[in-house]
Design an enzyme around this catalytic site. Structure first.
Site, PDB file in Angstrom:
ATOM      1  N   LYS A 149      -6.620   4.078 -19.922  1.00 54.22           N
ATOM      2  CA  LYS A 149      -7.092   4.635 -21.380  1.00 54.22           C
ATOM      3  C   LYS A 149      -6.060   4.278 -22.071  1.00 54.22           C
ATOM      4  CE  LYS A 149     -11.018   6.038 -19.652  1.00 54.22           C
ATOM      5  NZ  LYS A 149     -10.717   6.057 -18.147  1.00 54.22           N
ATOM      6  N   TYR A 156     -15.769  15.600 -17.637  1.00 50.60           N
ATOM      7  CA  TYR A 156     -16.129  13.938 -17.339  1.00 50.60           C
ATOM      8  C   TYR A 156     -17.075  13.851 -16.088  1.00 50.60           C
ATOM      9  CZ  TYR A 156     -15.702   9.081 -15.912  1.00 50.60           C
ATOM     10  OH  TYR A 156     -15.971   7.900 -15.335  1.00 50.60           O
ATOM     11  N   ASP A 204      -5.880  17.253 -16.189  1.00 50.67           N
ATOM     12  CA  ASP A 204      -6.246  15.873 -16.785  1.00 50.67           C
ATOM     13  C   ASP A 204      -6.135  15.770 -18.104  1.00 50.67           C
ATOM     14  OD1 ASP A 204      -7.421  13.380 -17.400  1.00 50.67           O
ATOM     15  OD2 ASP A 204      -9.210  13.515 -16.089  1.00 50.67           O
ATOM     16  N   ARG A 241       0.727  -1.166   0.002  1.00 51.79           N
ATOM     17  CA  ARG A 241       0.063  -0.101   0.066  1.00 51.79           C
ATOM     18  C   ARG A 241       0.811   1.083   0.000  1.00 51.79           C
ATOM     19  NH1 ARG A 241      -1.733   2.620   4.427  1.00 51.79           N
ATOM     20  NH2 ARG A 241      -1.658   0.735   5.893  1.00 51.79           N
TER      21      ARG A 241
END
Length: 388
Positions: A206, A109, A181, A56
């Site tokens: 993506k 988005y 972004d 983590r």
């Protein structure tokens, strides 16, 4: 300096993620939650952050991908997340807190829009959404309480292009960090850090992954700023899994080839759509008809691989086109090797009110196409028969 295609193929090779003296041609997957130490001295070193402790916090496979992305973005550091939204949320939360203000744009988005306008508001963070990502609009929205400006380099789904250069200059002058972004642009068409952004965010799901088989996000920038985001990742548990990071690193190796093909095909498809009688309007940054064509030519190295278009007949016309597709897949996401189609009004932006969608320009006839690596002629044929 290595060119971008070479960086895609080799970036991250020298990341310090292997035992001394051991080198594999293909990166290994460190599929483990924790790490062991042969002595107390090494355990103490791990406690000081000099060795890996728990995945983590850090994992060698994720670190190799992070080094690769940082090299490609031409910046100091990167941090890998379990999804693009994890990356976006942590990048904004690194600066926003109760009583502060965020500036972003309309037409985001859908999930990012909800995060900014609903989730942050629950914690006392207010916002202003400007209609267009221009320097003047951003400058006019910044207040004394503004702690971060966030824009998408190419918006979803209307493909408006942000004037990153002008916005970055405004943010520097006002002392406010800019988070970009750049998912639609990919690190190959734009490097936001080079243009003055403080942090660059990608949904690596993506184009970086590129094969529709992983969920991943990445934040890159100067180490001092990425460390703020990395601390949030540790506290919130938004780290990626090692196998997903390995898949993204594998996808990165062919990203230059894929994106070059996808961008060229997208331009061909966009030009063909402009000639079809049932298409009312085409949105693609490299077309002279696009509202931000001049900005795109200045801040992007290509128009990207997304094409949006409005069909005649509104919702009925959109449904007819969608249902008649034979080659293009009817699926969410983007950046895949296969072409994908969505209908924003009833899919990605269906949580917005009719009034909001109209204000943002998302009509019932709007379709969003993610162009894959298929032959352009086959895609044009499929769209032609679906619209025929």
């Amino acid at each position: 300096m290595k060119r971008r295609a070479t960086l895609c193929a080799h970036a991250g090779e020298h990341a310090p993620a292997m035992p001394a003296g051991l080198k594999t041609h293909a990166p290994p997957i460190f599929q483990t939650s924790g790490f062991e130490y042969p002595s107390h001295a090494e355990a103490e070193a791990a406690g000081r952050g000099e060795l890996y402790i728990y995945s983590r916090d850090a994992n060698p496979t994720e670190d190799r991908l992070a080094h690769a992305i940082a090299e490609l973005e031409m910046t100091e550091d990167a941090c890998i997340f379990s999804s693009g939204m994890g990356a976006i949320a942590s990048a904004l939360l690194a600066y926003a807190s109760a009583g502060t203000h965020v500036v972003s744009t309309e037409g985001l988005y859908g999930v990012t829009h909800a995060f900014v306008t609903e989730h942050l508001l629950r914690f006392g963070v207010t916002h202003t959404l400007v209609p267009l990502a221009t320097a003047d609009a951003i400058d006019g929205a910044i207040t004394a309480e503004t702690r971060v400006v966030h824009v998408e380099s190419i918006t979803n789904p209307l493909l408006r292009v942000a004037d990153i250069d002008g916005i970055a200059a405004v943010c520097r002058a006002r002392g406010v960090p800019l988070v970009v972004d750049a998912t639609f642009a990919t690190p190959l068409l734009q490097r936001p850090i080079e243009r003055g952004a403080v942090l660059s965010v990608h949904s690596a799901t993506k184009y970086i992954g590129g094969h529709g088989d992983l969920l991943l996000g990445v934040v890159s920038g100067p180490k001092s700023e990425v460390d703020k985001v990395r601390r949030l990742r540790k506290l919130q548990g938004g780290n990626a899994d090692p196998f997903g990071a390995w898949l993204a690193l594998r996808g990165l190796r062919t990203m230059a080839l894929r994106v070059e093909r996808q961008v060229a095909t997208a331009l061909t498809v966009a030009r063909a759509l402009e000639q079809l009688p049932r298409v009312e309007r085409v949105f693609y940054p490299s077309l002279p008809s696009h509202a931000d064509h001049a900005i795109a030519a200045r801040v992007l190295d290509g128009g990207g691989a997304m094409v949006s278009f409005e069909v005649q007949g509104g919702l009925d016309g959109a449904r007819r086109c969608y249902d008649r597709l034979r080659l293009v897949a009817r699926a969410a996401s983007l950046g895949d090797v296969t072409s994908l189609m969505t209908h924003p009004a009833t899919f990605s932006h269906n949580k917005l009110s009719d009034l909001e969608r109209r204000r943002f320009g998302i009509t019932d006839g709007l379709m969003r196409l993610s162009v894959g690596i298929e032959d352009a002629r086959d895609l044009v044929d499929d769209l032609g028969q679906a619209l025929g």
